[in-house]
Scaffold this motif. Sequence first.
Motif, PDB file in Angstrom:
ATOM      1  N   GLN A 162       0.833  -1.192   0.000  1.00 50.23           N
ATOM      2  CA  GLN A 162       0.000   0.000   0.000  1.00 50.23           C
ATOM      3  C   GLN A 162       0.876   1.253   0.000  1.00 50.23           C
ATOM      4  OE1 GLN A 162      -2.908   1.451   3.057  1.00 50.23           O
ATOM      5  NE2 GLN A 162      -4.255   0.007   1.982  1.00 50.23           N
ATOM      6  N   SER A 163       0.584   2.162  -0.905  1.00 48.58           N
ATOM      7  CA  SER A 163       1.269   3.452  -0.895  1.00 48.58           C
ATOM      8  C   SER A 163       0.198   4.523  -1.107  1.00 48.58           C
ATOM      9  CB  SER A 163       2.343   3.507  -1.982  1.00 48.58           C
ATOM     10  OG  SER A 163       1.790   3.353  -3.261  1.00 48.58           O
ATOM     11  N   ALA A 164       0.617   5.793  -1.085  1.00 45.22           N
ATOM     12  CA  ALA A 164      -0.414   6.837  -1.151  1.00 45.22           C
ATOM     13  C   ALA A 164       0.078   8.036  -1.940  1.00 45.22           C
ATOM     14  CB  ALA A 164      -0.807   7.261   0.261  1.00 45.22           C
ATOM     15  N   PHE A 165      -0.864   8.746  -2.517  1.00 44.89           N
ATOM     16  CA  PHE A 165      -0.529   9.967  -3.248  1.00 44.89           C
ATOM     17  C   PHE A 165      -0.677  11.177  -2.337  1.00 44.89           C
ATOM     18  CE2 PHE A 165      -1.374   6.968  -6.621  1.00 44.89           C
ATOM     19  CZ  PHE A 165      -0.310   7.228  -7.469  1.00 44.89           C
ATOM     20  N   ALA A 166       0.146  12.194  -2.627  1.00 47.97           N
ATOM     21  CA  ALA A 166       0.103  13.419  -1.821  1.00 47.97           C
ATOM     22  C   ALA A 166       0.170  14.616  -2.753  1.00 47.97           C
ATOM     23  CB  ALA A 166       1.283  13.441  -0.853  1.00 47.97           C
ATOM     24  N   LYS A 181      -2.900  23.285 -11.603  1.00 53.41           N
ATOM     25  CA  LYS A 181      -3.657  22.964 -10.399  1.00 53.41           C
ATOM     26  C   LYS A 181      -3.147  23.719  -9.173  1.00 53.41           C
ATOM     27  CE  LYS A 181      -3.338  18.338 -10.253  1.00 53.41           C
ATOM     28  NZ  LYS A 181      -2.722  17.757 -11.469  1.00 53.41           N
ATOM     29  N   GLY A 182      -1.899  24.212  -9.243  1.00 49.77           N
ATOM     30  CA  GLY A 182      -1.288  24.809  -8.047  1.00 49.77           C
ATOM     31  C   GLY A 182      -0.663  23.749  -7.161  1.00 49.77           C
ATOM     32  N   TYR A 183      -0.735  22.498  -7.577  1.00 49.92           N
ATOM     33  CA  TYR A 183      -0.041  21.419  -6.865  1.00 49.92           C
ATOM     34  C   TYR A 183       0.254  20.294  -7.845  1.00 49.92           C
ATOM     35  CZ  TYR A 183      -4.681  19.279  -6.866  1.00 49.92           C
ATOM     36  OH  TYR A 183      -5.899  18.770  -7.256  1.00 49.92           O
ATOM     37  N   GLN A 184       1.250  19.504  -7.475  1.00 46.09           N
ATOM     38  CA  GLN A 184       1.611  18.342  -8.288  1.00 46.09           C
ATOM     39  C   GLN A 184       1.190  17.110  -7.490  1.00 46.09           C
ATOM     40  OE1 GLN A 184       5.776  17.434  -8.084  1.00 46.09           O
ATOM     41  NE2 GLN A 184       5.839  16.468 -10.096  1.00 46.09           N
ATOM     42  N   ILE A 185       0.563  16.141  -8.134  1.00 41.42           N
ATOM     43  CA  ILE A 185       0.263  14.899  -7.416  1.00 41.42           C
ATOM     44  C   ILE A 185       1.514  14.028  -7.452  1.00 41.42           C
ATOM     45  CG2 ILE A 185      -1.221  12.890  -7.205  1.00 41.42           C
ATOM     46  CD1 ILE A 185      -3.413  14.401  -8.642  1.00 41.42           C
ATOM     47  N   TYR A 244       6.660  22.817   0.615  1.00 37.88           N
ATOM     48  CA  TYR A 244       5.655  22.312  -0.315  1.00 37.88           C
ATOM     49  C   TYR A 244       4.311  22.003   0.350  1.00 37.88           C
ATOM     50  CZ  TYR A 244       9.464  21.851  -3.691  1.00 37.88           C
ATOM     51  OH  TYR A 244      10.505  22.090  -4.559  1.00 37.88           O
ATOM     52  N   ARG A 245       4.250  22.132   1.675  1.00 36.91           N
ATOM     53  CA  ARG A 245       2.996  21.864   2.402  1.00 36.91           C
ATOM     54  C   ARG A 245       2.304  20.600   1.867  1.00 36.91           C
ATOM     55  NH1 ARG A 245      -0.642  25.428   1.324  1.00 36.91           N
ATOM     56  NH2 ARG A 245       0.391  26.047  -0.605  1.00 36.91           N
ATOM     57  N   TYR A 246       3.032  19.505   1.902  1.00 38.76           N
ATOM     58  CA  TYR A 246       2.468  18.233   1.443  1.00 38.76           C
ATOM     59  C   TYR A 246       1.235  17.864   2.265  1.00 38.76           C
ATOM     60  CZ  TYR A 246       6.600  16.806  -1.290  1.00 38.76           C
ATOM     61  OH  TYR A 246       7.590  16.678  -2.220  1.00 38.76           O
ATOM     62  N   PHE A 247       0.231  17.318   1.634  1.00 36.32           N
ATOM     63  CA  PHE A 247      -0.840  16.652   2.387  1.00 36.32           C
ATOM     64  C   PHE A 247      -1.453  15.563   1.510  1.00 36.32           C
ATOM     65  CE2 PHE A 247      -3.012  20.294   0.420  1.00 36.32           C
ATOM     66  CZ  PHE A 247      -4.159  19.717  -0.115  1.00 36.32           C
ATOM     67  N   PRO A 248      -2.120  14.577   2.137  1.00 43.16           N
ATOM     68  CA  PRO A 248      -2.632  13.438   1.362  1.00 43.16           C
ATOM     69  C   PRO A 248      -3.602  13.905   0.283  1.00 43.16           C
ATOM     70  CG  PRO A 248      -2.799  13.003   3.719  1.00 43.16           C
ATOM     71  CD  PRO A 248      -2.386  14.444   3.580  1.00 43.16           C
ATOM     72  N   GLU A 249      -3.492  13.304  -0.892  1.00 44.64           N
ATOM     73  CA  GLU A 249      -4.375  13.651  -2.013  1.00 44.64           C
ATOM     74  C   GLU A 249      -5.772  13.094  -1.718  1.00 44.64           C
ATOM     75  OE1 GLU A 249      -4.401  15.212  -5.277  1.00 44.64           O
ATOM     76  OE2 GLU A 249      -6.457  14.610  -4.847  1.00 44.64           O
ATOM     77  N   PRO A 250      -6.759  13.987  -1.503  1.00 44.56           N
ATOM     78  CA  PRO A 250      -8.079  13.494  -1.089  1.00 44.56           C
ATOM     79  C   PRO A 250      -8.874  12.842  -2.222  1.00 44.56           C
ATOM     80  CG  PRO A 250      -8.087  15.887  -1.286  1.00 44.56           C
ATOM     81  CD  PRO A 250      -6.683  15.455  -1.549  1.00 44.56           C
TER      82      PRO A 250
END
Length: 480
Positions: free
Chosen positions: A74-78, A89-93, A271-277
């Motif tokens: 399991q991994s996750a996008f941010a 978008k103002g952010y990169q996934i 970069y204020r990373y946070f999980p991609e909702p």
Amino acid sequence: MADYEGVIGLEIHVQLKTESKLFCQCPAEYGGKPNSRVCPICLGLPGALPALNRAAVEYAVRMALALNCNVNSQSAFARKNYFYPDLPKGYQISQYEFPLAENGSINILGEANIEKNIRVSRIHLEEEAGKSFHDMDNRHSFIDYNRCGVPLIEIVTEPDLGSGEEAYALLNKIKRIAEYLDITTGNMDQGALRCDVNISIRRAGDTGLSTRREIKNMNSFKFARKAIDYEIFKQMEIIGSGGKVLQQTMLWDEKTGITMPMRAKEEMDDYRYFPEPDLKPLEVSLDWINEISRNLPELPDEKLDRFVKDYKLTADKARALIASPNLADYYEKVVNNSGDPVLSANWILTELLREIKETDIEHIKLKPENLGELIKIIKSGQISSRIAKDLFKQMITTGRAAGKIENIVKLNQISDKKQLGKIVENVLSLNQNHVKMYLSGKERLFGYFMGQVMDKTDGRANPGIVRELLTQALKYSKGQ
Ligand code: ADP
Ligand code: ZN
Ligand code: MG
């Protein structure tokens, strides 16, 4: 500063050659009319939702397995937030805390040709940004979003490299592996592979890390090598004169061959990373990993070992032949037909690669089967190496088939002086103007006469004898 050593870690971006982009259906292929390959998803319009491209995940897993990484089930996008016009978008996934794969390693041929193990920290998936053009107009910049959302993998190494040379070896090896895995076009001009280099120095033998400087987004391995060596030299100079290396992002100037600070630590990105909702965690089943693993092609190192062992090639020759999967395949097909691995290697590495660039091997007219046949004939001693080389030149331009070659060869060389003498006489009498020009000093025309005689004999005349007869005949004409 002889007791100091370079310490280098790389972040390598590889563009994946999937059909569609990472999160939408737009074509991922390079090119296209600017802004023609875009949709609400890759433009980040409100309400558009990303859907992950399965092929991109598979390609990333291939690389992860090739680099001996653990693939996380399991991994996750941010979201990596930053503001720049090429990022609508103002952010990169990307992936941050939970990357697709971790803890790999790869061997390179380091300094003095000694094998060195380089640890791979992680491999993650992310999307490409658009491309800005600042030099098309004095007052405006232009942006092409076609590249926006194209899938990338980022391969991050531990700081285990010691010099520009080692980094260069690693970069080339990663490129080669990616080509063997068939996951990238490998086209450097199109930015298919790029890297950020992180450089520090430390006292030789120390294990801790010192403050590093970073050069981002280098799209030439040669420049990366130069920039690293320059940085090592520069940092030694700074330390040597009692200064301190500051954590900085540097810019490499190709023209002057030096690096310059771009921005200091205070301005380092946040970069204020946070999980991609909008995306579920990425699950990769063990079954799928096993399936991908079973279908991995033979990798460059394995091929190298096999070539040395089975074909009795020197390591240098084997290494040259495995440089690209296409060249290696071509070689093996030639061997299948020639039955002589060493002679085949020599012909490919000298004669063939003199005529064509290695990257053109897939478009070449000369089929490996035909080259194999030729080598078989050469080996049997039926033709002189001179005729062999002439034939080879014809074959490479015309793609002439093996059967025809055999016919030519079967009709042995003509060495009969009487027969050739008549042809020489005939050629000279048909070309009296050329003969006059030759006699008045245009000695290059000798080759023309040779060519005429060869033509008249379908290339079968013994060139040594023709040369002798021609020389005599021309001398005689002069005397008259
Ligand atoms: P960041 O996320 O801030 O870029 P990472 O820890 O992920 O930092 O490291 C990025 C790259 O920098 C890696 O390749 C790593 O090996 C390299 N690196 C980290 N510290 C150093 C150092 N002191 N000297 C050289 N390279 C380093
Ligand atoms: Zn799109
Ligand atoms: Mg970095």
